[in-house]
Design a protein around this motif. Structure first.
Motif, mmCIF file in Angstrom:
data_model
loop_
_atom_site.group_PDB
_atom_site.id
_atom_site.type_symbol
_atom_site.label_atom_id
_atom_site.label_comp_id
_atom_site.label_asym_id
_atom_site.label_seq_id
_atom_site.Cartn_x
_atom_site.Cartn_y
_atom_site.Cartn_z
ATOM 1 N N UNK A 258 30.898 -39.758 -7.786
ATOM 2 C CA UNK A 258 30.216 -41.000 -7.416
ATOM 3 C C UNK A 258 28.999 -40.721 -6.546
ATOM 4 N N UNK A 259 29.162 -39.855 -5.550
ATOM 5 C CA UNK A 259 28.078 -39.588 -4.617
ATOM 6 C C UNK A 259 26.883 -38.906 -5.248
ATOM 7 N N UNK A 260 27.132 -38.117 -6.295
ATOM 8 C CA UNK A 260 26.046 -37.386 -6.952
ATOM 9 C C UNK A 260 25.586 -38.056 -8.250
ATOM 10 N N UNK A 261 26.116 -39.256 -8.505
ATOM 11 C CA UNK A 261 25.810 -39.969 -9.760
ATOM 12 C C UNK A 261 26.127 -39.113 -10.982
ATOM 13 N N UNK A 262 27.168 -38.282 -10.837
ATOM 14 C CA UNK A 262 27.525 -37.355 -11.911
ATOM 15 C C UNK A 262 28.218 -38.052 -13.073
ATOM 16 N N UNK A 263 28.594 -39.309 -12.903
ATOM 17 C CA UNK A 263 29.160 -40.049 -14.009
ATOM 18 C C UNK A 263 28.170 -40.202 -15.143
ATOM 19 N N UNK A 264 26.879 -40.057 -14.832
ATOM 20 C CA UNK A 264 25.825 -40.192 -15.846
ATOM 21 C C UNK A 264 25.564 -38.881 -16.579
ATOM 22 N N UNK A 265 26.288 -37.834 -16.226
ATOM 23 C CA UNK A 265 26.063 -36.530 -16.862
ATOM 24 C C UNK A 265 26.441 -36.541 -18.335
#
Length: 351
Positions: free
Chosen positions: A230-237
């Protein structure tokens, strides 16, 4: 004469009346508020609202700007952040846009204040009325302190993103902030369940067993990975499942070092979060099966929350982190923590 719906225990020494069910109901009510705050925290994160309020004013900050001059002053403070200078500003943020993100951060902080009062005032009342059972005062004070820490961690998280070099808050501080909220939520439920047992005549508090500690550690890692994602917006990877970009293992660069990759690389963290979930699911299912003979309701709750959480996790990925699906994923994550606490409590009573 005691109400049959509310058992109590009268102390011969001081005439005080201990009402464990009243205390349990109060703690469950506070847990509901914490659940709402976790969901609002998810909205705040997903709308990039966290850095919109650049100062911490515990008392005067309870009121939002009341006129256009105050709004402009707040907007100017936000313009000094790296997020505005590198993300929001170049995108053409208007005052209306700023008011939208400001609302969610202000509302999130307001809920924190409400929860603090909803815990501290009844605690003081129960304390004065000598209604707290023996041995529970330190635990209730610890929960109050944990709530205070949660607020402090929230500010440290915001402060970590206020420099001109940062465009977001530290994912480490975000994980500390979120996991403390989960711990508080679970602690409230556990203590309320202990008080319910006390009302039924079982004075021995539940204990963590070897199984629940092991499952809890596996579950904790999954929540930690989720917070970092969540903190690194890694869900968009990746927006596909089960493969990432057409392959099982995504292309991960280790050029910046093993530690940096394990804790910062969005592709790695997305990958480990989606697959460690199955390890956590297996552990929680074992725990649910162990719980079933002792309390079928707790077992069903754990199974149900786990299934819904997995489906929401997949839906969050394939929709490109759609706001309300992602918020539901975080909220059901909290409910899964509650179901874990319930199941662990049942097993701890039997152990």
């Amino acid at each position: 004469m005691a109400s049959q719906a509310e058992p109590y225990f009268a102390s011969e020494a001081d005439g005080s009346t201990i009402r464990p069910l009243a205390l349990a109901s109060w703690l469950f009510s506070v847990a509901v508020l914490v659940l709402i705050m976790i969901a609002v925290g998810g909205i705040t994160r997903l709308t990039e609202s966290g850095l919109s309020i650049t100062e911490w004013k515990p008392v005067t900050g309870a009121l939002p700007p009341l006129n256009e001059a105050d709004w402009q002053a707040e907007f100017e403070l936000y313009k000094t952040t790296g997020e505005y200078q590198n993300v929001s500003g170049p995108a053409g943020m208007t005052m209306a846009d700023f008011k939208f993100i400001y609302f969610w951060e202000w509302f999130h902080r307001l809920l924190g204040r409400i929860i603090g009062l909803a815990f501290a005032i009844p605690l003081a009342w129960f304390w004065v009325k000598q209604a707290i059972p023996a041995g529970y005062k330190p635990r209730l004070v610890a929960l109050l302190a944990l709530g205070g820490l949660q607020g402090a961690f929230g500010w440290f998280m915001v402060r970590s993103g206020l420099s001109t070099e940062m465009t977001d808050v530290s994912h480490f501080w975000l994980s500390i902030h979120l996991l403390t909220a989960f711990l508080t939520f679970g602690g409230l439920i556990w203590t309320a369940l202990d008080l319910r047992q006390l009302a039924r005549g079982n004075a021995r508090p539940s204990r963590l067993t070897g199984l629940t500690i092991g499952v809890g550690f596996i579950f904790f890692l999954q929540m930690l990975f989720g917070a970092w994602v969540a903190g690194l917006n890694a869900g968009l990877a990746s927006n596909s499942w089960p493969l990432m970009q057409g392959q099982l293992l995504p292309n991960i660069s280790w050029a910046s070092g093993i530690w940096w990759t394990l804790t910062h690389d969005p592709f790695w963290l997305h990958f480990i979060h989606r697959w460690w979930a199955w390890v956590a699911a297996a552990a929680l299912i074992v725990m649910a099966f162990r719980t079933k003979p002792l309390d079928r309701r707790a077992s069903i709750a754990l199974h149900a929350m786990l299934g819904i959480q997995i489906l929401l996790g997949i839906a969050t990925v394939v929709t490109g982190v759609e706001l309300w699906i992602a918020v539901a994923h975080q909220g059901v994550g909290a409910l899964l923590v509650g179901a874990y606490a319930w199941s662990a409590h049942v097993l701890g009573r039997a152990g």
